[in-house]
Design an enzyme around this catalytic site. Structure first.
Site, PDB file in Angstrom:
ATOM      1  N   GLU A  37      -6.227 -10.814  -1.076  1.00 13.99           N
ATOM      2  CA  GLU A  37      -7.082 -10.549   0.094  1.00 13.99           C
ATOM      3  C   GLU A  37      -8.546 -10.441  -0.322  1.00 13.99           C
ATOM      4  O   GLU A  37      -9.264  -9.541   0.111  1.00 13.99           O
ATOM      5  CB  GLU A  37      -6.635  -9.246   0.787  1.00 13.99           C
ATOM      6  CG  GLU A  37      -5.178  -9.231   1.166  1.00 13.99           C
ATOM      7  CD  GLU A  37      -4.725  -7.956   1.868  1.00 13.99           C
ATOM      8  OE1 GLU A  37      -5.583  -7.191   2.350  1.00 13.99           O
ATOM      9  OE2 GLU A  37      -3.507  -7.729   1.925  1.00 13.99           O
TER      10      GLU A  37
ATOM     11  N   GLU B 173       0.792  -1.243   0.000  1.00 13.19           N
ATOM     12  CA  GLU B 173       0.000   0.000   0.000  1.00 13.19           C
ATOM     13  C   GLU B 173       0.821   1.288   0.000  1.00 13.19           C
ATOM     14  O   GLU B 173       0.550   2.203   0.775  1.00 13.19           O
ATOM     15  CB  GLU B 173      -0.937   0.005   1.219  1.00 13.19           C
ATOM     16  CG  GLU B 173      -1.835  -1.207   1.277  1.00 13.19           C
ATOM     17  CD  GLU B 173      -2.795  -1.195   2.471  1.00 13.19           C
ATOM     18  OE1 GLU B 173      -2.617  -0.378   3.381  1.00 13.19           O
ATOM     19  OE2 GLU B 173      -3.740  -2.009   2.459  1.00 13.19           O
TER      20      GLU B 173
HETATM   21  C1  XIL Z   1      -6.503  -6.011   8.314  1.00 18.49           C
HETATM   22  C2  XIL Z   1      -6.840  -7.095   9.312  1.00 18.49           C
HETATM   23  O1  XIL Z   1      -7.680  -8.043   8.712  1.00 18.49           O
HETATM   24  C3  XIL Z   1      -7.502  -6.486  10.520  1.00 18.49           C
HETATM   25  O2  XIL Z   1      -7.701  -7.471  11.517  1.00 18.49           O
HETATM   26  C4  XIL Z   1      -6.644  -5.356  11.081  1.00 18.49           C
HETATM   27  O3  XIL Z   1      -7.355  -4.701  12.080  1.00 18.49           O
HETATM   28  C5  XIL Z   1      -6.294  -4.358   9.997  1.00 18.49           C
HETATM   29  O4  XIL Z   1      -5.708  -5.023   8.911  1.00 18.49           O
HETATM   30  N1  XIL Z   1      -5.101  -4.636   3.634  1.00 18.49           N
HETATM   31  C6  XIL Z   1      -4.107  -5.410   4.158  1.00 18.49           C
HETATM   32  C7  XIL Z   1      -4.376  -6.229   5.347  1.00 18.49           C
HETATM   33  O5  XIL Z   1      -3.024  -5.517   3.548  1.00 18.49           O
HETATM   34  O6  XIL Z   1      -3.225  -6.387   6.121  1.00 18.49           O
HETATM   35  C8  XIL Z   1      -5.486  -5.656   6.177  1.00 18.49           C
HETATM   36  O7  XIL Z   1      -5.781  -6.546   7.248  1.00 18.49           O
HETATM   37  C9  XIL Z   1      -6.690  -5.402   5.313  1.00 18.49           C
HETATM   38  C10 XIL Z   1      -6.368  -4.407   4.243  1.00 18.49           C
END
Ligand code: XIL
Length: 645
Positions: free
Chosen positions: A473, A350
């Site tokens: 994801e 990101e």
């Molecule tokens: C999220 C987790 O699922 C949550 O439990 C935490 O509070 C925040 O992060 N993009 C990503 C992930 O790369 O690491 C994130 O995961 C969701 C968005």
């Protein structure tokens, strides 16, 4: 005290993910007039009338709490547990779950009544000790506040066998605490739908299908059964391998104290271990998420002396820290888990904004989601290339390196990613793009964002780069708190469109990873974004992506206890006659098994059946010279049948 109007506190109906290092702060507990009806088997229950408090204790050696039975207050009967002598806020009565009575991997509902001597306040919390002896805490119910008895109802708890000293306890203030009517109900373990076609098997020839999980998920049997059935080709550790879990502040500061060197951050995989142990045991490949990110990264990592109140370090020092961190990360992982397949790693997560620019300098959080301390130190995104350089240097060869991002289909961001990736690729530093794919179905296919065609176009563009793509994801939200059939229909149609686009690019895609399995355990639970519901049932979205997908042919497992095959005695080479060539082959197999043996490289080598046919002297002793000799004796008519008696 009896018959008093008891306030009911319905707590934690959401189900508590025990052990997750990310425990979302719960909304203030709601007070309701009804107790939650819970079905199951009562495995422990006491109203303390028998004077037995042996299942309860204080929280350890530094806790001054004294546990006794008292008749000064009670809800049912005349007695209650009394926790007195509390001298610290964290002191409190506790009940140990892994006490031999309760079992791991089982869901329990705990209910009890509590009251302060002067005022009922504080919290109900849980703690456990991990495999490295570290303690973890999470609040189950916060903001308890009443002048009377408070009823804690239906706390959902579970634990797994990589946790110990799992305790539920009451804390807050230093007032005496009374507890009464303590009850533990074992809930029935729901079954998963066993007849469904496995998603990961169905697409095994195309790409790995997997999911992210957090440590708390391990203690749910049905959840893990879904993982084993549908998502067993890849696991991403949902939080516990991120910088804030891995970077060990105390150890880093201690190292500075000891050596004066503040360029070597110390790391630990304590919180991730239960998941990594699971992957090791079940031979499931792991995606590493993530090394360099603006979020979930502690600010002390960027400060002089690793001190909370230190100045920001300069770029040169941060580069040294980055290298040492990435080096230690991989070294430690490989040392702890030499046989886990860490096949992919999100090196940078990101870093680009939707307009194609870097993030703003500054501390993220508190609404400053666009800020990054990497940019604070480097001034721009020039930290990306060194991150990949160090990852390439220290990651195992088999671990492919990815840049990972969300909104990766929006033009500005996509162009920035493509430009960066093209450059990194020319330097041999990157292997692929991770498309997070946190998508939003909204109320209709027309409103869905991104549109299927926009997503498809992004896949085209990334595929053109000649790099691998992983969907890292995946989840698809529906409108908030609206789990309606209509919304799930749209979600299913949209999932289908997106999945078709993914499938059409399968030659460029090596993994499709969901960000969770059941809606209730999603990071966006109130938008129901996953394929399975809280009851572990497949949703329409599952059926839509599996529409038209044939169950993969069942590969016959080798029979562990095969019936002995009928032997054609003497016919070692399988040409359906007994000749000198059979005797010769037997001698060749014995003399040069690499060429003539069952796995031999020669054009002519013995088959499994041939081995059985050839064992003609002392049947059952395998191949020996006596077998070659017996074939010759038979050909010379010195014996009249094979096997030789
Ligand atoms: C999220 C987790 O699922 C949550 O439990 C935490 O509070 C925040 O992060 N993009 C990503 C992930 O790369 O690491 C994130 O995961 C969701 C968005």
């Amino acid at each position: 005290m009896k018959g008093k109007n008891t306030k009911k506190l319905i707590a934690a109906l959401m189900g508590v993910a025990m052990g997750a290092s990310y425990v979302p702060a719960m909304a203030p507990a709601t007070v309701s007039a009804e107790s939650a009806g819970v079905e199951g088997t009562v495995v422990y229950s006491t109203d303390f009338e028998d004077g037995d408090v042996s299942m309860f204790s204080n929280r350890g050696s530094d806790d001054t709490t004294v546990i006794s039975v008292s008749d000064e207050a009670s809800v049912s009967g005349d007695k209650a547990l009394l926790a007195s002598g509390r001298t610290k806020d964290w002191n409190g009565p506790s009940f140990q779950l892994d006490n031999g009575v309760l079992k791991p991997y089982t869901e329990y509902s705990i209910s009890f009544k509590m009251k302060g001597r002067y005022y009922t306040g504080g919290m109900v919390s849980m703690q456990y000790t991990d495999l490295d002896g570290k303690e973890h805490y999470s609040n189950l119910v916060q903001n308890i506040s009443s002048s009377d008895w408070v009823s804690i109802d239906d706390l959902r708890v579970s634990f797994h066998d990589m946790q110990s000293k799992v305790k539920i306890y009451v804390e807050g203030g230093q007032d005496d605490i009374f507890i009464d009517d303590f009850k533990v109900v074992e809930l029935k373990t729901p079954e998963i739908e066993k007849d469904l076609v496995s998603i990961s098997d169905a697409f095994a020839k195309d790409f790995k299908v997997g999911t992210a999980i957090t440590v708390g998920d391990l203690s749910s049997k049905p959840f893990m059964a879904l993982l084993e059935k549908h998502f067993n080709k890849s696991i991403t550790v949902g939080n516990e391998m991120k910088p804030d879990s891995v970077l060990d502040k105390e150890a880093s500061q201690a190292y500075v104290e000891e050596t004066g060197d503040d360029t070597i951050p110390q790391i630990s995989f304590s919180t991730a271990k239960p998941i990594l142990n699971y992957c090791q045991k079940n031979k499931i490949p792991v995606r590493i998420h993530t090394l360099v990110w603006h979020s979930q990264t502690p600010s002390w990592f960027f400060k002089e002396g690793f001190a909370d109140d230190g100045e920001w370090v300069d770029k040169e020092k941060m580069l040294l820290r980055m290298e040492n961190y990435i080096k230690a990360y991989f070294e430690k992982l490989i040392e702890l888990y030499p046989d886990v397949d860490f096949y992919a790693c999100d090196v940078v997560n990101e870093a680009w904004m939707e307009d194609g620019k870097p993030r703003q300098p500054g501390e993220p959080g508190n609404g400053n989601y666009e800020k990054s301390l990497w940019v604070e130190i480097f001034g721009d995104n020039s930290f990306i290339e060194p991150a990949f350089t160090f990852a390439r240097k220290y990651a195992p060869k088999s671990c492919k390196l990815y840049y990972n991002d969300y909104n990766e289909y929006m033009d500005g961001k996509m162009n920035a990613i493509i430009e960066m990736a093209t450059d990194l690729k020319s330097k041999g530093l990157i292997d692929g793009i991770g498309m997070q794919s946190h998508l939003d179905a909204r109320q209709s296919l027309d409103a869905a964002f991104p549109s299927v065609s926009m997503y498809n176009k992004a896949l085209d563009k990334y595929a053109e780069l000649g790099l691998d793509i992983q969907i890292t994801e995946l989840d698809v939200t529906t409108p908030e708190n609206a789990p309606t059939d209509a919304n799930f229909d749209v979600q299913a149609d949209y999932y289908k469109g997106i999945f078709d686009a993914i499938y059409a690019h399968k030659d460029s895609i090596s993994a499709v990873i969901w960000w969770g399995i059941t809606d209730n355990k999603s990071w966006r639970a109130n938008k129901y974004p996953l394929l399975f519901d809280a009851e572990y049932k497949a949703k329409d979205a599952y059926y839509s992506i599996m529409e038209g997908v044939e169950a993969p042919p069942v590969v016959d497992e080798p029979d562990p206890d095969p019936e002995p095959a009928d032997a054609d005695y003497g016919d070692a080479n399988g040409d359906e006659k007994i000749a000198l060539s059979d005797s010769v082959l037997i001698m060749q197999v014995l003399g040069n098994p690499d060429v003539y043996g069952v796995d031999g490289t020669g054009d002519i080598h013995i088959s499994e059946q041939g081995m059985i046919n050839a064992d003609v002297a002392n049947v059952g002793d395998g191949l020996t010279n006596a077998d070659a000799l017996a074939v010759q004796e038979y050909l010379l008519k010195l014996i009249d049948k094979l096997p030789k008696e």
